[in-house]
Motif scaffolding. Structure first.
Motif, PDB file in Angstrom:
ATOM      1  N   ARG A   1      53.383  21.039  14.060  1.00 37.19           N
ATOM      2  CA  ARG A   1      52.107  20.410  13.730  1.00 37.19           C
ATOM      3  C   ARG A   1      52.168  19.897  12.300  1.00 37.19           C
ATOM      4  NH1 ARG A   1      46.677  23.949  14.080  1.00 37.19           N
ATOM      5  NH2 ARG A   1      47.719  25.076  12.376  1.00 37.19           N
TER       6      ARG A   1
ATOM      7  N   ARG B   1      59.757  25.030  25.477  1.00 35.38           N
ATOM      8  CA  ARG B   1      58.309  24.974  25.693  1.00 35.38           C
ATOM      9  C   ARG B   1      57.555  25.780  24.642  1.00 35.38           C
ATOM     10  NH1 ARG B   1      56.591  22.682  30.267  1.00 35.38           N
ATOM     11  NH2 ARG B   1      54.570  23.711  30.030  1.00 35.38           N
TER      12      ARG B   1
ATOM     13  N   TRP C   1      49.300  20.294  17.909  1.00 31.93           N
ATOM     14  CA  TRP C   1      50.633  20.834  18.183  1.00 31.93           C
ATOM     15  C   TRP C   1      51.372  19.929  19.158  1.00 31.93           C
ATOM     16  CZ3 TRP C   1      52.711  24.526  15.312  1.00 31.93           C
ATOM     17  CH2 TRP C   1      51.861  25.373  14.606  1.00 31.93           C
ATOM     18  N   HIS C   2      52.637  19.648  18.859  1.00 31.55           N
ATOM     19  CA  HIS C   2      53.482  18.805  19.709  1.00 31.55           C
ATOM     20  C   HIS C   2      54.810  19.507  19.940  1.00 31.55           C
ATOM     21  CE1 HIS C   2      50.852  15.258  19.231  1.00 31.55           C
ATOM     22  NE2 HIS C   2      50.697  15.676  17.985  1.00 31.55           N
ATOM     23  N   ARG C   3      55.402  19.243  21.117  1.00 28.93           N
ATOM     24  CA  ARG C   3      56.718  19.796  21.419  1.00 28.93           C
ATOM     25  C   ARG C   3      57.812  18.866  20.915  1.00 28.93           C
ATOM     26  NH1 ARG C   3      54.489  21.152  26.787  1.00 28.93           N
ATOM     27  NH2 ARG C   3      54.007  23.373  26.803  1.00 28.93           N
TER      28      ARG C   3
ATOM     29  N   HIS D   1      58.585  25.981  21.530  1.00 24.94           N
ATOM     30  CA  HIS D   1      58.980  25.430  20.231  1.00 24.94           C
ATOM     31  C   HIS D   1      58.118  24.194  19.955  1.00 24.94           C
ATOM     32  CE1 HIS D   1      62.570  24.229  17.417  1.00 24.94           C
ATOM     33  NE2 HIS D   1      61.463  24.532  16.761  1.00 24.94           N
ATOM     34  N   SER D   2      57.220  24.273  19.011  1.00 26.01           N
ATOM     35  CA  SER D   2      56.297  23.174  18.746  1.00 26.01           C
ATOM     36  C   SER D   2      56.089  23.029  17.241  1.00 26.01           C
ATOM     37  CB  SER D   2      54.960  23.413  19.449  1.00 26.01           C
ATOM     38  OG  SER D   2      54.377  24.634  19.021  1.00 26.01           O
TER      39      SER D   2
END
Length: 515
Positions: A111, A106, A20-22, A108-109
Motif C-alpha cells: 500500500r 495472495r 492494498w494491492h497484490r 503478499h500485498s
C-alpha cells in the motif's frame, strides 16, 4: 514578504491510491524459479556421472576388467520399476510448491499512502514493513534477466537505517515505473490528485504479450537509456574492460594463473585443489564487475540523479537531492597513464553491513576528467564550483595557486612523498580533503550531511605539533580522515567547520526538495 508556494499537485497512478494491492501474478513463478534452480543444482551435482554418460559417453570410465561402474540412484529406480512412483512423487512436490507459492502471493500485498510505503507478507508468520516517505534515501528499480523477458521489475525503496528497505517484487515494468514516480513525488512534498483515468481494459493475454515484447526490446535497447534526459557520460565497452584489466584484481588473477602453471610443472598437483577454485572465483568476480558496469548512464532528473547500469540484470537508481553524504574522486596508480578516474559516494543503502554492494557506491566506474567533473556537479547541486574544487583548485593546483592547507615541512617524515599534496580546504557548503600522490584522492563532504567532526593526536603528533582531522559521515567506502595537519591550522579549521556545518544543517531543506 512573498507568500509560500504550495506543493504542486500531480496525478496519481492507480496503485498509489492508499489501498492494498497484490504483486504481479507471475511473482510465484519467479520466486519458485529460484527454488527450481537450487534443486536442479543439487540434482546435477549428485548425478554428474549419469549426465556425463548420457552427454559424453566416450568419457565414461570403466573398471579394469571391463565391467561398468557401480550404479547410481537412477539405476536403482529403473531396476526396481519405481519410475511411476518417482514420477507421481515429483508431480506431488511440484503441485505442492505451486500451491505454497500461490498462497504466499495472495498474502503478499503493498500500500502506498501520502506518508508511507507498506508491505505485508507471510502466511503463518505475518510481517508488516513500513517506510516513511520523508525518510526515503532512494528508489531502485531492478530487472533480473528472466524478469526482464517477462516484462517485470523489482522495486526497492531505500530507507534510512540498517535493513530498512521495503521491496515490491514483482510488478510489471510500467507499473513499477509509475509507482516509483509516485513515491518520489510524495517524498519530494508534492500532493497527488486522484487516480489517473485508465484507458480501455485489455485482456491478460494481450497485456502479458505486450509486457514480454517490451521486456525483450529493453534487453536489446537497454533499460531507460532512451529516456530523457540523456546521460551526461558515455562509457565505451572497451574502456570498461581495459579499466578492469588495469586493476589489482587482474594482477592477482595473473599471479594465480602463473602459480597454477608452475605447480603443474613441478609436480605438486594437490595445491591445484586450493588455487583453481580461487582462480575461478576471481574470474567470475572479474566478469561480473564488467557486466555490471556496461550500459551505464547517469543523468539529472527533477527527482534526483538517475543512475542505470547492468548488462543482464539492470539496476536503475534514483538518488534524491541531499542523499549523498560524501564523494570521493580517486585515480588508481595503473590508471594514471590513461587519465581515468573513479567517483564513489557514501550513501544510505538500507541494507545490513553484509548486504552492501560495491556497485551502489560507485557512481562513475571509470571516466575521464570531464566525465568526473560532470558527475560531481550532478551530485552537488547546491555547492558552487564543486567540480572546480576537485581538479582545477584541487588535484591539479600547484605552488601559490594551491588554496589547500597542507602538511608542514617539519612533519614531512609522516608523509615523505605526499606532504605537499596532503591537505584540506573549507569552501562554501563543503569540506574538501586531498590525499596521496601515487594514488590520488580528493574527498568532498557536504557540510549539511556531516555528522560530526573530531581532532586526534598521538604522542608523535604532539611532538611534531600536528593533528588528525576526522569528518564523520555514514559508513561507506569514502573516508573523511586527513592527518599530519599543523595543530593550529587544524584547530582553526575545526572551529570554522563546526560553525559552517551548523549553519548548513539549519538551512537544509533537501528532505522535502519540492518545497
Amino acid at each position: 514578504m512573498s507568500a509560500a508556494v504550495a506543493p504542486t499537485e500531480l496525478p496519481r497512478s492507480r496503485l498509489s491510491d492508499g489501498e492494498w494491492h497484490r504483486m504481479h501474478p507471475l511473482t510465484p513463478l519467479l520466486r519458485g524459479g529460484i527454488f527450481a534452480v537450487v534443486v536442479a543444482g543439487v540434482v546435477i551435482s549428485n548425478l554428474r556421472e549419469r549426465l556425463a554418460e548420457w552427454l559424453l559417453p566416450w568419457t565414461t570410465p570403466t573398471l579394469p576388467d571391463g565391467a561398468p561402474l557401480p550404479g547410481d540412484p537412477v539405476d536403482y529406480v529403473v531396476a526396481r520399476g519405481l519410475l511411476p512412483v518417482v514420477g507421481v512423487g515429483v508431480l506431488v512436490v511440484v503441485v505442492l510448491l505451486v500451491v505454497l507459492f500461490t498462497v504466499a502471493w495472495r498474502f503478499h500485498s503493498f500500500r502506498i499512502s501520502d506518508d508511507d510505503v507498506e508491505v505485508r507478507s507471510g502466511v503463518l508468520f505475518r510481517r508488516h514493513r513500513r517506510a516513511p516517505l520523508d525518510r526515503v534515501q532512494g528508489v531502485n528499480l531492478t530487472r533480473p534477466l528472466v524478469a526482464r523477458i517477462l516484462g517485470l521489475a523489482k522495486l526497492e525503496v531505500v530507507g534510512a537505517g540498517l535493513d530498512a528497505n521495503v521491496r515490491l517484487e514483482y510488478l510489471s515494468t510500467s507499473h513499477a515505473e509509475a509507482v516509483r514516480a509516485d513515491i518520489l513525488r510524495l517524498a519530494a512534498g508534492h500532493a497527488l490528485a486522484e487516480g489517473i483515468p485508465t484507458p480501455g481494459v485489455t485482456s491478460r493475454v494481450a497485456a502479458a504479450t505486450s509486457a514480454m515484447s517490451a521486456g525483450i526490446t529493453g534487453i536489446i535497447a537497454g533499460a531507460e537509456e532512451q529516456l530523457p534526459p540523456e546521460s551526461v557520460v558515455s562509457l565505451p565497452t572497451v574502456r570498461v574492460a581495459a579499466s578492469h584489466l588495469l586493476s589489482t584484481s587482474s594482477v592477482w588473477l595473473v599471479v594465480l594463473i602463473a602459480a597454477i602453471v608452475v605447480l603443474s610443472n613441478v609436480g605438486t598437483p594437490w595445491l591445484l585443489f586450493t588455487i583453481v577454485p580461487a582462480v575461478l572465483g576471481f574470474a567470475a568476480y572479474w566478469v561480473r564487475s564488467i557486466t555490471h558496469a556496461l550500459r551505464y548512464s547517469i543523468a539529472g532528473t527533477p527527482d534526483g540523479v538517475r543512475i542505470t547500469f547492468g548488462l543482464f540484470t539492470t539496476v536503475t537508481e534514483i538518488l534524491p537531492p541531499g542523499r549523498v553524504h560524501a564523494i570521493e574522486v580517486h585515480q588508481p596508480l595503473l590508471w594514471r597513464s590513461a587519465g581515468w578516474w573513479r567517483v564513489s559516494v557514501n550513501r544510505l543503502s538500507g541494507r545490513g553491513v553484509e548486504g552492501g554492494r560495491e556497485e551502489l557506491a560507485s557512481v562513475l566506474p571509470v571516466g575521464r576528467v570531464a566525465d568526473a567533473e560532470r558527475v560531481v556537479s550532478l551530485l552537488t547541486p547546491g555547492i558552487l564550483d564543486a567540480a572546480d574544487l576537485v581538479f582545477a583548485r584541487g588535484i591539479f593546483a600547484r605552488g601559490a595557486e594551491d588554496p589547500f592547507t597542507t602538511t608542514p615541512r617539519r612533519a614531512r617524515i609522516l608523509r615523505p612523498f605526499s606532504w605537499r599534496r596532503n591537505g584540506c580546504l573549507l569552501a562554501p557548503g563543503v569540506l574538501v580533503l586531498r590525499r596521496g600522490i601515487l594514488r590520488r584522492r580528493i574527498v568532498l563532504v557536504p557540510l549539511a550531511r556531516m555528522q560530526s567532526i573530531a581532532l586526534h593526536q598521538d604522542p608523535l603528533d604532539r611532538a611534531l605539533r600536528v593533528a588528525t582531522l576526522q569528518a564523520h559521515t555514514i559508513a561507506g567506502p569514502v573516508s573523511g580522515r586527513i592527518d599530519a595537519l599543523d595543530r593550529d591550522d587544524a584547530l582553526d579549521l575545526f572551529d570554522r567547520a563546526e560553525l559552517a556545518a551548523l549553519d548548513a544543517a539549519a538551512t537544509d531543506r533537501s528532505h522535502r526538495w519540492a518545497r
